[in-house]
Write a protein that holds these residues in place. Structure first.
Motif, PDB file in Angstrom:
ATOM      1  N   GLU A  27      10.006  13.985  -3.374  1.00  0.00           N
ATOM      2  CA  GLU A  27       9.583  15.199  -4.074  1.00  0.00           C
ATOM      3  C   GLU A  27      10.582  15.571  -5.167  1.00  0.00           C
ATOM      4  O   GLU A  27      10.184  15.942  -6.275  1.00  0.00           O
ATOM      5  CB  GLU A  27       9.429  16.361  -3.091  1.00  0.00           C
ATOM      6  N   SER A  30      10.127  13.326  -8.097  1.00  0.00           N
ATOM      7  CA  SER A  30       8.928  13.715  -8.836  1.00  0.00           C
ATOM      8  C   SER A  30       9.194  14.941  -9.703  1.00  0.00           C
ATOM      9  O   SER A  30       8.801  14.988 -10.876  1.00  0.00           O
ATOM     10  CB  SER A  30       7.791  13.985  -7.850  1.00  0.00           C
ATOM     11  N   TRP A  54       5.532  22.431 -11.856  1.00  0.00           N
ATOM     12  CA  TRP A  54       5.542  21.375 -10.846  1.00  0.00           C
ATOM     13  C   TRP A  54       5.370  21.970  -9.458  1.00  0.00           C
ATOM     14  O   TRP A  54       4.572  21.469  -8.656  1.00  0.00           O
ATOM     15  CB  TRP A  54       6.838  20.565 -10.933  1.00  0.00           C
ATOM     16  N   SER A  57       1.808  22.880  -8.380  1.00  0.00           N
ATOM     17  CA  SER A  57       0.878  21.797  -8.070  1.00  0.00           C
ATOM     18  C   SER A  57       1.344  20.888  -6.927  1.00  0.00           C
ATOM     19  O   SER A  57       0.619  19.976  -6.541  1.00  0.00           O
ATOM     20  CB  SER A  57       0.611  20.957  -9.320  1.00  0.00           C
ATOM     21  N   HIS A  58       2.550  21.147  -6.375  1.00  0.00           N
ATOM     22  CA  HIS A  58       3.068  20.229  -5.361  1.00  0.00           C
ATOM     23  C   HIS A  58       3.491  20.865  -4.038  1.00  0.00           C
ATOM     24  O   HIS A  58       3.577  20.150  -3.041  1.00  0.00           O
ATOM     25  CB  HIS A  58       4.262  19.450  -5.925  1.00  0.00           C
TER      26      HIS A  58
END
Length: 92
Positions: A27, A30, A54, A57-58
């Protein structure tokens, strides 16, 4: 302590530090990739604009504040600092 013992202690310390992060290594990778990509095309506005994009959306909204606090603890007070200072112990 021998040099080998010191190296093993450092490795164990780094391993423990990783376990304390909210985001996993994948994570974090990312997030950093996303923020760095955005910063290639946009200047940092000295806020967490791209980091928050970010996060939205995660991860769960309930974790956003804790993650932002953790990023600031690592020196990530804005997007460019997140890219430069955060998750160094993950060796990304």
């Amino acid at each position: 302590f021998t040099m080998e013992n010191q190296n093993m202690m450092k490795m164990e310390y780094r391993k423990q530090q990783r376990l304390e992060h909210i985001l996993s290594e994948n994570e974090a990778a990312s997030l950093l990739q996303y923020v760095e990509l955005k910063l290639q095309y946009h200047t940092c506005k000295h806020n967490h604009r791209f980091t928050q994009e970010w996060l939205e959306s995660h991860v769960s909204f309930m974790q956003h504040d804790a993650i932002l606090n953790e990023l600031e603890d690592m020196g990530g007070y804005c997007d460019c600092e997140v890219a430069a200072n955060c998750y160094e112990d993950y060796e990304l």
